[in-house]
Design a protein around this motif. Structure first.
Motif, PDB file in Angstrom:
ATOM      1  N   GLY A  78      66.075 -23.375 119.787  1.00  0.00           N
ATOM      2  CA  GLY A  78      65.555 -23.847 118.389  1.00  0.00           C
ATOM      3  C   GLY A  78      64.197 -23.678 118.440  1.00  0.00           C
ATOM      4  N   PRO A  79      63.579 -24.060 117.600  1.00  0.00           N
ATOM      5  CA  PRO A  79      62.023 -24.308 117.550  1.00  0.00           C
ATOM      6  C   PRO A  79      61.306 -24.891 118.592  1.00  0.00           C
ATOM      7  N   ASP A  80      61.968 -25.998 119.145  1.00  0.00           N
ATOM      8  CA  ASP A  80      61.368 -26.718 120.386  1.00  0.00           C
ATOM      9  C   ASP A  80      61.559 -25.863 121.792  1.00  0.00           C
ATOM     10  N   PHE A 123      70.273 -23.974 122.319  1.00  0.00           N
ATOM     11  CA  PHE A 123      71.528 -24.607 121.704  1.00  0.00           C
ATOM     12  C   PHE A 123      72.562 -23.778 122.052  1.00  0.00           C
ATOM     13  N   PRO A 171      74.181 -28.320 116.623  1.00  0.00           N
ATOM     14  CA  PRO A 171      73.770 -27.319 115.753  1.00  0.00           C
ATOM     15  C   PRO A 171      74.981 -26.694 115.179  1.00  0.00           C
ATOM     16  N   GLU A 205      75.172 -25.846 111.431  1.00  0.00           N
ATOM     17  CA  GLU A 205      75.081 -24.620 110.709  1.00  0.00           C
ATOM     18  C   GLU A 205      76.617 -23.697 110.591  1.00  0.00           C
TER      19      GLU A 205
END
Length: 129
Positions: free
Chosen positions: A35-37, A41, A59, A63
């Motif tokens: 993910g963005p961090d 995942f 997630p 999602e």
């Protein structure tokens, strides 16, 4: 239509921790998605043609509209080996929880042992005698 490359996905609390555990048993990482961090995942691993996915349940729920079950014995991963005692010890050293040590099964034709991985998924090691 062709169906190919089957994979089992285990929902885990910590993908990197789970990947370290399975790497200790010989699995090799093939893919990761983060993910963005930068927290992965999903991590995909392989052993002798068997594909294993390690995924965070959050997630997958968000999602894909799944309802992941991250606890309980909903499935058991079986790993054949030529040395159940060594595989069992390796798993325990890598952080597995003991369920049942090496013992004879099927009138001694097999030797098996059970552990739980760090996320509580049961693993069975099996050796032909």
């Amino acid at each position: 239509m062709r169906i190919f490359d089957p994979q089992i996905i285990l929902f885990v609390a910590d993908t990197e921790g789970a990947a370290r555990f399975y790497a200790a048993l010989g699995f090799v990482e093939k893919f990761r998605a983060a993910g963005p961090d930068s927290t992965p995942f999903k991590i995909e691993m392989s052993l002798e043609g068997f594909e294993l996915g390690l995924a965070l349940p959050g997630p997958a729920a968000q999602e894909h509209k799944l309802t992941p079950v991250a606890k309980s014995h909903r499935a058991c991963l079986t790993l054949w080996t030529d040395d159940v005692a060594a595989a069992y010890a390796t798993a325990l050293n890598a952080g597995a929880k003991d369920l049942e040590g090496p013992h004879p099964f099927l009138d001694g034709r097999l030797r098996v042992a059970f552990v739980e991985d760090p996320d509580g998924h049961p693993l069975q090691f099996v050796e032909r005698r």
